[in-house]
Scaffold this motif. Structure first.
Motif, PDB file in Angstrom:
ATOM      1  N   GLN A  16       0.852  -1.189   0.000  1.00  0.00           N
ATOM      2  CA  GLN A  16       0.000   0.000   0.000  1.00  0.00           C
ATOM      3  C   GLN A  16       0.888   1.241   0.000  1.00  0.00           C
ATOM      4  N   VAL A  17       0.533   2.219  -0.849  1.00  0.00           N
ATOM      5  CA  VAL A  17       1.281   3.469  -0.917  1.00  0.00           C
ATOM      6  C   VAL A  17       0.302   4.628  -1.062  1.00  0.00           C
ATOM      7  N   GLY A  18       0.746   5.831  -0.686  1.00  0.00           N
ATOM      8  CA  GLY A  18       0.009   7.047  -0.977  1.00  0.00           C
ATOM      9  C   GLY A  18      -0.975   7.479   0.085  1.00  0.00           C
ATOM     10  N   ARG A  19      -1.650   8.589  -0.219  1.00  0.00           N
ATOM     11  CA  ARG A  19      -2.704   9.140   0.624  1.00  0.00           C
ATOM     12  C   ARG A  19      -3.815   9.641  -0.258  1.00  0.00           C
ATOM     13  N   GLY A  20      -5.042   9.512   0.237  1.00  0.00           N
ATOM     14  CA  GLY A  20      -6.193   9.993  -0.504  1.00  0.00           C
ATOM     15  C   GLY A  20      -7.266   8.931  -0.570  1.00  0.00           C
ATOM     16  N   PRO A  21      -8.235   9.088  -1.483  1.00  0.00           N
ATOM     17  CA  PRO A  21      -9.269   8.062  -1.641  1.00  0.00           C
ATOM     18  C   PRO A  21      -8.641   6.707  -1.937  1.00  0.00           C
ATOM     19  N   ASP A  22      -9.273   5.663  -1.442  1.00  0.00           N
ATOM     20  CA  ASP A  22      -8.708   4.315  -1.575  1.00  0.00           C
ATOM     21  C   ASP A  22      -8.949   3.732  -2.963  1.00  0.00           C
ATOM     22  N   VAL A  23      -7.913   3.061  -3.475  1.00  0.00           N
ATOM     23  CA  VAL A  23      -7.946   2.360  -4.750  1.00  0.00           C
ATOM     24  C   VAL A  23      -7.404   0.956  -4.533  1.00  0.00           C
ATOM     25  N   LEU A  24      -8.093  -0.041  -5.064  1.00  0.00           N
ATOM     26  CA  LEU A  24      -7.623  -1.427  -5.034  1.00  0.00           C
ATOM     27  C   LEU A  24      -7.303  -1.852  -6.460  1.00  0.00           C
ATOM     28  N   LEU A  25      -6.090  -2.360  -6.677  1.00  0.00           N
ATOM     29  CA  LEU A  25      -5.610  -2.781  -7.987  1.00  0.00           C
ATOM     30  C   LEU A  25      -5.544  -4.300  -8.033  1.00  0.00           C
ATOM     31  N   ILE A  26      -6.162  -4.903  -9.063  1.00  0.00           N
ATOM     32  CA  ILE A  26      -6.257  -6.375  -9.148  1.00  0.00           C
ATOM     33  C   ILE A  26      -5.650  -6.831 -10.468  1.00  0.00           C
ATOM     34  N   GLY A  27      -4.601  -7.633 -10.387  1.00  0.00           N
ATOM     35  CA  GLY A  27      -3.896  -8.109 -11.563  1.00  0.00           C
ATOM     36  C   GLY A  27      -4.520  -9.356 -12.157  1.00  0.00           C
ATOM     37  N   GLY A  28      -3.967  -9.763 -13.290  1.00  0.00           N
ATOM     38  CA  GLY A  28      -4.483 -10.917 -14.022  1.00  0.00           C
ATOM     39  C   GLY A  28      -3.635 -12.162 -13.825  1.00  0.00           C
ATOM     40  N   LEU A  29      -3.495 -12.950 -14.864  1.00  0.00           N
ATOM     41  CA  LEU A  29      -2.829 -14.241 -14.791  1.00  0.00           C
ATOM     42  C   LEU A  29      -1.384 -14.109 -14.323  1.00  0.00           C
ATOM     43  N   GLY A  30      -1.080 -14.680 -13.166  1.00  0.00           N
ATOM     44  CA  GLY A  30       0.284 -14.695 -12.677  1.00  0.00           C
ATOM     45  C   GLY A  30       0.816 -13.364 -12.221  1.00  0.00           C
ATOM     46  N   ASP A  31      -0.031 -12.351 -12.143  1.00  0.00           N
ATOM     47  CA  ASP A  31       0.470 -11.009 -11.902  1.00  0.00           C
ATOM     48  C   ASP A  31       0.582 -10.697 -10.423  1.00  0.00           C
ATOM     49  N   THR A  32       1.567  -9.870 -10.135  1.00  0.00           N
ATOM     50  CA  THR A  32       1.895  -9.493  -8.774  1.00  0.00           C
ATOM     51  C   THR A  32       1.796  -7.982  -8.627  1.00  0.00           C
ATOM     52  N   VAL A  33       2.099  -7.519  -7.423  1.00  0.00           N
ATOM     53  CA  VAL A  33       2.100  -6.081  -7.147  1.00  0.00           C
ATOM     54  C   VAL A  33       2.901  -5.318  -8.198  1.00  0.00           C
ATOM     55  N   GLU A  34       4.021  -5.899  -8.632  1.00  0.00           N
ATOM     56  CA  GLU A  34       4.933  -5.190  -9.531  1.00  0.00           C
ATOM     57  C   GLU A  34       4.307  -4.861 -10.882  1.00  0.00           C
ATOM     58  N   SER A  35       3.274  -5.578 -11.278  1.00  0.00           N
ATOM     59  CA  SER A  35       2.642  -5.283 -12.565  1.00  0.00           C
ATOM     60  C   SER A  35       2.004  -3.900 -12.567  1.00  0.00           C
ATOM     61  N   TRP A  36       1.729  -3.346 -11.379  1.00  0.00           N
ATOM     62  CA  TRP A  36       1.092  -2.036 -11.243  1.00  0.00           C
ATOM     63  C   TRP A  36       2.091  -0.940 -10.882  1.00  0.00           C
ATOM     64  N   GLN A  37       3.384  -1.159 -11.130  1.00  0.00           N
ATOM     65  CA  GLN A  37       4.373  -0.206 -10.626  1.00  0.00           C
ATOM     66  C   GLN A  37       4.155   1.219 -11.146  1.00  0.00           C
ATOM     67  N   PHE A  38       3.769   1.350 -12.419  1.00  0.00           N
ATOM     68  CA  PHE A  38       3.558   2.686 -12.976  1.00  0.00           C
ATOM     69  C   PHE A  38       2.398   3.403 -12.291  1.00  0.00           C
ATOM     70  N   GLN A  39       1.416   2.660 -11.812  1.00  0.00           N
ATOM     71  CA  GLN A  39       0.303   3.281 -11.095  1.00  0.00           C
ATOM     72  C   GLN A  39       0.704   3.580  -9.642  1.00  0.00           C
ATOM     73  N   LEU A  40       1.435   2.668  -9.025  1.00  0.00           N
ATOM     74  CA  LEU A  40       1.889   2.914  -7.657  1.00  0.00           C
ATOM     75  C   LEU A  40       2.811   4.121  -7.602  1.00  0.00           C
ATOM     76  N   ASP A  41       3.607   4.297  -8.639  1.00  0.00           N
ATOM     77  CA  ASP A  41       4.488   5.464  -8.697  1.00  0.00           C
ATOM     78  C   ASP A  41       3.737   6.724  -9.127  1.00  0.00           C
ATOM     79  N   GLY A  42       2.814   6.584 -10.071  1.00  0.00           N
ATOM     80  CA  GLY A  42       2.236   7.745 -10.727  1.00  0.00           C
ATOM     81  C   GLY A  42       0.987   8.316 -10.098  1.00  0.00           C
ATOM     82  N   LEU A  43       0.325   7.563  -9.208  1.00  0.00           N
ATOM     83  CA  LEU A  43      -0.948   8.020  -8.652  1.00  0.00           C
ATOM     84  C   LEU A  43      -0.943   8.168  -7.134  1.00  0.00           C
ATOM     85  N   ALA A  44       0.178   7.860  -6.499  1.00  0.00           N
ATOM     86  CA  ALA A  44       0.223   7.882  -5.034  1.00  0.00           C
ATOM     87  C   ALA A  44       0.192   9.286  -4.454  1.00  0.00           C
ATOM     88  N   ASP A  45       0.356  10.318  -5.301  1.00  0.00           N
ATOM     89  CA  ASP A  45       0.236  11.679  -4.786  1.00  0.00           C
ATOM     90  C   ASP A  45      -1.211  12.109  -4.648  1.00  0.00           C
TER      91      ASP A  45
END
Length: 297
Positions: A16-45
């Motif tokens: 979990q990263v950031g502050r603000g309204p809550d967002v839950l990210l759900i990956g697909g086949l075999g996917d892990t937290v790292e598949s969302w790195q661009f969102q974890l980096d780009g939207l956590a502000d």
């Protein structure tokens, strides 16, 4: 840094990263937290983002017994409960979009809105045949590299193959220490293959945005349109030059679009809009830097 949360006898790796309204990210086949790195980096502000490894992927073990999309949706709900999150904007892609649909059906109170990327209401014959091929490839490929090279032909655009993006993703995937076994890949594929929401989507009341890649050969736009047509008030967009995973290939565009959608939902429900980075001096926690996400679909 991430940690395991507990749900009964289940351990689910969550970050979990950031502050603000809550967002839950759900990956697909075999996917892990790292598949969302661009969102974890780009939207956590602007948002507090939670991502997790699906069962059998990464650091979340695969439990014994049948694997179902319903069980994976319950895992997602368990993550929110364990973290004390009453409701969240939910975004999922590919199989994760199916999990997101099922989450909205089984646990409607926890879903503030849905972003469904590269989704379907039930597999058509073409997608079913492709899944059977990937099921075979997972067991028959002579190496992990050979599997990824074949699999990613249908996941990323020719642009990403030609500019070196896919080669970089493959190198990161091979170096990733928490790999999904071929057997768990096949079990997850089996769950996705038989799952249907076609006749239940009209029960979803959460504001919904459905996105499709115009050159996606798997979850092609007609499948996404079929989802949007069955969810009341859902918006549907085709990004003509994109394939299965534009949130990785064009993350700035994807992040801007979902941010605008979430802001619209927040405004419609009377909740204060998320902060912009320049609003004040606070700084959210940030995940470790990563050149590119590791993921499949």
């Amino acid at each position: 840094m991430g940690r395991h949360i507990r749900s009964g006898d289940r351990a689910i790796w969550t970050e979990q990263v950031g502050r603000g309204p809550d967002v839950l990210l759900i990956g697909g086949l075999g996917d892990t937290v790292e598949s969302w790195q661009f969102q974890l980096d780009g939207l956590a502000d602007r948002y507090r983002l939670t991502a997790f490894d699906n069962r059998g992927a990464g650091r979340s073990p695969m439990p014994d017994g049948p694997t179902t999309v319903e069980a994976m949706a319950d895992d997602a709900a368990a993550v929110l409960e364990a973290l004390g999150i009453a409701s969240a904007h939910v975004a999922g892609f590919s199989g994760g979009a199916m999990i997101s649909q099922e989450l909205a059906l089984r646990h409607p109170d926890v879903v503030r809105s849905l972003v469904l990327q590269s989704t379907w209401p039930a597999m058509d014959p073409h997608l079913s045949q492709w899944v059977r091929f990937i099921h075979w490839l997972a067991g028959a490929a002579p190496s992990e590299r050979a599997f990824l090279e074949g699999f990613f032909l249908a996941i990323y655009t020719p642009r990403a193959h030609n500019d070196g993006t896919v080669a970089a993703v493959i190198e990161e995937a091979i170096a990733f220490p928490h790999k999904q076994s071929p057997e768990d890949t096949q079990r997850t594929l089996d769950a996705f293959a038989v799952h249907r929401t076609l006749d239940r989507l009209d029960r979803i009341s959460a504001p919904t945005l459905v996105l499709a890649g115009g050159i996606d050969p798997t979850a092609h736009p007609e499948l996404g349109r079929a989802v949007a047509e069955r969810i009341g008030g859902a918006a549907f967009e085709v990004w003509e030059t994109e394939s299965h995973q534009p949130f990785q290939e064009v993350p700035d565009r994807w992040n801007a679009r979902v941010d605008a959608f979430w802001r619209e939902v927040e405004a419609r429900t009377g909740t204060p809009a998320p902060r912009d980075a320049a609003d004040d001096a606070w700084s959210p926690d940030r995940p470790p830097e990563s050149a590119r996400p590791v993921g499949t679909s």
